[in-house]
Design a protein around this motif. Structure first.
Motif: not given
Length: 389
Positions: A275-303
């Motif tokens: 959302d922020r990149i869309g607001a900064e550049l005034a362009i269309a931006s979309r974010f999608e989640v495929c599959g049920p979200a679940r907790p991940l290991p911290p290292t995977a989330e950071v990467v």
């Protein structure tokens, strides 16, 4: 190598042994039935071996064998013992101390020669003084041969112990040196890895934030006269970016997780970035989640978060895109992040990649993930990161 490092060269034990043997020999010599003058000469010769050992023999034995000091000590010791033997036969008891010293002070051939001289002297004395008793001569000859054989075997054993001790000491020294070198290499590798980690953190957070702030303020500067509301919007976005960068810097100093992930799951943090990149550049931006979200290991989330930050930073700086799409896919054994834009693209064969792409690839490989970049001039860019979980 210093002798006091070897197990065989325990000066206190050897000193005590030599002292006991010398004292016992002196008692035997002084209590013998030989003439007083001969006993006194033998006793003085034996007594002279004590300071000889303290000032010359002991330092020579403590050093490596076959030194000039060791050779000088053995020669003087043999001479004193032979003098005592020529006066009183019982002086030969000192050989229980003199023979081991020969093997400890000089090399094996020289020590054998010294021991032969010490053992031949009583035999020569016996042959020259006993003329009419072949049996007694044979007894002295047999005794001398037995003592000589024992001395050589015992001395050879001492030499082997000394050599094995020195070999072990050298091996231990090499192992200690190797361990020290390995520790230094490990420390250097750890320092380099930490520097690389900090460089990546700074690039993915502070540097990208500052770049965004500069671009927003430049946009506000061009709009301040013609479109004040839009200029204020850009200034507000710059302030928000500065606050987020400050939070990231504080989290990095405290060695905490990225500020975007504190109190929020990964997909929410990625949604805010999109959302922020869309607001900064005034362009269309979309974010999608495929599959049920679940907790991940911290290292995977950071990467994954850092990869998204780098990809969106490249969109901000280079792509000139009108549409950006970020997709987070939860798969059974992995999580995949896709960042796509319809911007200018580039030719991967002609771009070596700056620190951002190299740092992203290095960070992904550390967790066993993979990075795939597809791009073509004029056809946009697609970046895909997959991390096993």
């Amino acid at each position: 190598m210093p002798g006091d490092r070897h197990a065989w060269n325990r000066a206190g034990l050897w000193d005590a042994y030599y002292a006991v043997v010398l004292a016992a020999t002196l008692v035997i010599v002084l209590s013998s039935s030989d003439p007083v003058a001969e006993r006194m000469v033998a006793a003085i010769a034996l007594a002279a071996a004590a300071p000889l050992y303290v000032f010359i023999g002991r330092p020579a034995i403590a050093c490596d064998r076959d030194t000039r000091m060791g050779a000088a000590y053995v020669i003087c010791l043999v001479a004193l013992v032979i003098v005592a033997q020529t006066q009183v036969d019982a002086s030969s008891w000192i050989m229980f101390a003199a023979c081991p010293q020969c093997f400890m002070a000089v090399t094996l051939p020289r020590a054998v020669a010294a021991v032969v001289a010490l053992n031949v002297t009583p035999l020569v004395i016996a042959v020259t003084t006993i003329h009419n008793n072949p049996g007694e001569i044979a007894a002295v000859l047999g005794t001398s041969a037995l003592i000589l054989a024992f001395s050589v075997v015992f001395g050879t054993w001492i030499v082997k112990i000394i050599e094995q001790s020195r070999e072990r000491a050298q091996l231990i020294s090499r192992l200690e040196a190797a361990q020290a070198e390995l520790a230094q290499i490990s420390h250097q590798a750890g320092t380099l890895a930490e520097r690389q980690r900090l460089a990546g953190e700074i690039h993915d957070t502070i540097a990208q934030g500052l770049t965004s702030i500069v671009m927003l303020l430049q946009a506000a500067d061009t709009e301040i006269d013609g479109d004040p509301p839009e200029a204020r919007r850009h200034v507000g976005l710059a302030a928000q970016t500065a606050r987020e960068g400050l939070a990231e810097a504080r989290a990095m100093v405290a060695a905490l997780a990225p500020a975007q992930l504190e109190g929020a799951p990964l997909h929410e943090a990625l949604g805010r970035l999109t959302d922020r990149i869309g607001a900064e550049l005034a362009i269309a931006s979309r974010f999608e989640v495929c599959g049920p979200a679940r907790p991940l290991p911290p290292t995977a989330e950071v990467v994954l978060l850092r990869a998204a930050q780098e990809a969106l930073a490249n969109v901000r700086k280079h792509a000139r895109a009108a549409d950006v799409r970020v997709i987070l896919s939860y798969e059974p054994h992995a999580v995949r992040l896709d960042v796509r834009d319809d911007g200018a693209g580039f030719d991967p064969d002609r771009v070596s990649g700056g620190y951002g792409l190299r740092g992203m690839r290095s960070r992904i490989l550390q967790v066993g993930g993979s990075l795939l970049v597809r791009a073509r001039p004029g056809a946009g860019t697609s970046l895909s990161v997959e991390v096993p979980v």
